[in-house]
Design a protein around this motif. Sequence first.
Motif, PDB file in Angstrom:
ATOM      1  N   THR A 372       0.134  -1.174  -0.087  1.00  0.00           N
ATOM      2  CA  THR A 372       0.028   0.390   0.009  1.00  0.00           C
ATOM      3  C   THR A 372       1.394   1.335   0.176  1.00  0.00           C
ATOM      4  OG1 THR A 372      -1.915  -1.272   1.000  1.00  0.00           O
ATOM      5  CG2 THR A 372      -1.460   1.319   1.046  1.00  0.00           C
ATOM      6  N   ILE A 373       0.559   1.875  -0.922  1.00  0.00           N
ATOM      7  CA  ILE A 373       1.564   2.987  -0.749  1.00  0.00           C
ATOM      8  C   ILE A 373       0.978   4.383   0.561  1.00  0.00           C
ATOM      9  CG2 ILE A 373       1.666   5.518  -1.720  1.00  0.00           C
ATOM     10  CD1 ILE A 373       2.683   3.133  -3.082  1.00  0.00           C
ATOM     11  N   LEU A 374       2.167   4.579   1.034  1.00  0.00           N
ATOM     12  CA  LEU A 374       1.664   5.626   2.053  1.00  0.00           C
ATOM     13  C   LEU A 374       2.201   6.976   2.146  1.00  0.00           C
ATOM     14  CD1 LEU A 374       3.141   2.847   4.753  1.00  0.00           C
ATOM     15  CD2 LEU A 374       1.073   3.336   4.074  1.00  0.00           C
ATOM     16  N   ASP A 375       2.904   7.996   0.907  1.00  0.00           N
ATOM     17  CA  ASP A 375       3.523   8.954   0.719  1.00  0.00           C
ATOM     18  C   ASP A 375       4.269   9.074  -0.884  1.00  0.00           C
ATOM     19  OD1 ASP A 375       3.411  11.582   1.116  1.00  0.00           O
ATOM     20  OD2 ASP A 375       4.929  11.299   3.661  1.00  0.00           O
ATOM     21  N   TRP A 376       4.216  10.017  -1.340  1.00  0.00           N
ATOM     22  CA  TRP A 376       5.749   9.698  -2.099  1.00  0.00           C
ATOM     23  C   TRP A 376       6.448  11.134  -2.251  1.00  0.00           C
ATOM     24  CZ3 TRP A 376       0.669   8.847  -3.974  1.00  0.00           C
ATOM     25  CH2 TRP A 376       0.036  10.145  -4.651  1.00  0.00           C
ATOM     26  N   ASP A 377       7.533  11.450  -2.403  1.00  0.00           N
ATOM     27  CA  ASP A 377       8.579  13.112  -2.559  1.00  0.00           C
ATOM     28  C   ASP A 377       7.838  12.580  -4.289  1.00  0.00           C
ATOM     29  OD1 ASP A 377       8.261  13.329   0.231  1.00  0.00           O
ATOM     30  OD2 ASP A 377       9.995  12.388  -0.043  1.00  0.00           O
ATOM     31  N   GLN A 378       7.735  14.010  -4.514  1.00  0.00           N
ATOM     32  CA  GLN A 378       8.012  14.039  -6.661  1.00  0.00           C
ATOM     33  C   GLN A 378       9.334  15.537  -6.393  1.00  0.00           C
ATOM     34  OE1 GLN A 378       5.511  13.741  -9.213  1.00  0.00           O
ATOM     35  NE2 GLN A 378       5.344  15.793  -9.847  1.00  0.00           N
TER      36      GLN A 378
END
Length: 442
Positions: A372-378
Amino acid sequence: MVFLKSLTYSALSLLIALNAIQAKPTTKARALVKRSSKLHGKFLHITDIHFDPHYKAGSDPDSYCHKHSSKRGEKAGTFGALGSDCDTPAALLDATFSFLKNEIDDIDFIIYTGDSVRHNRDDEMKKSDDEIVDIHKSVLKYFQSAYDTKKVPFIPTIGNNDGFNHNDFVKKDSIYGKLASVWSGLNLNLDTNFKVGGYFAQELIKNKLSVINLNSMYFFHKNDEVDDCDSSSSPGAIQLRWFERMLKQYSKKKGHSVYVMGHIPPADDEGEKLYKDACYSKYINLLGKYGNTIVGHFTGHTNNDNLLAVVPEGKSSSSYTVVRADGDDLDDDFLKKASVGLFSAPSIIPANNPAFRVYNYDTSGKQFNVGTILDWDQYYVDLEKANDKGKVQFEIEYSASDLYHTDHFNGDGVGEAFMSLCDDDDARDLYSEFVDVKGAHS
């Protein structure tokens, strides 16, 4: 200070459909991430490199950055010509992969959603088949210059510019064998399905997470060489039957999650369908049907930063809804039914400012399903500034958890994210302002 960016996607597409299909899977139980590896809970997503070895700094963008001109006007920068029809220079790739090697070293694996090859826009410099294969080899070498792909697995897919015929991919296309050879050292499950159809399934983390790597070119509405998926013999329909069987197989494994990846998303950031009608309907239905198993869906192609969702609405009907960022016609009950988040990342090619993502994902399976994706930095680079200063400097454009005020991006979390966006004027302004990776605000 963490920088925020409005997720470039001018609309959230909330989708559903019908019909189920069956097929025969052929996959090997071979996990890419070794048991002895310590998981960091992060992975890298890059897309749309479009490497052009013929790019010339200082050239005329009207010549696709291939020729110099005596005319006054804008000249191609060292690291790319922002917003032009030019492709990506080696200087930008050198700087990008140097940054990845030095700064992004705590990842478990890499997904690359395709389009390595330059466009075929220049009539005076058409791509040859040999050049196409050479560019695939060069792009792989770039990744291997930054990461040991035996320790940090690399999973690529096929883009619409990656074959010998732009957009038009057929069953047993000759590019599949060439790519199987280029990618032979990656320990990927490039079995008969890949050599015939360009798709494969691969276990990432043993007994916990697998990836289904699709050939979206069989669904793409611009592929004139294959029929729509209402023809049972079309490559798209055959792939969909395989896709459902793989989803069914994984759904029976307790605690096992799936990532789905391909190049082209079902719809673009304006909500326009990119798949043929029957392929689209059947595809979206499968995503909704297996929403408890699919924990992430990753694509590229649009060059924009898009977040969409699949929302089931009944067993025997289908609808297609585009929801704007102003929140009109949205309600909590509707969004609570969201099943799968669709993540489409921005590109390296300077159609917009170059960008890539580092996702945080669940590894424990305690509160959420593994993967499950919890966060991302772009991360992005201000290309005009880079060209002026002669140096590429990547920085964080935004963190998803800050923009969306949620710490998980499964179906429920994506629904919450968009309700938060609709309720938060500041976040919505960012969302709208940076639809094309325009930069960071503190």
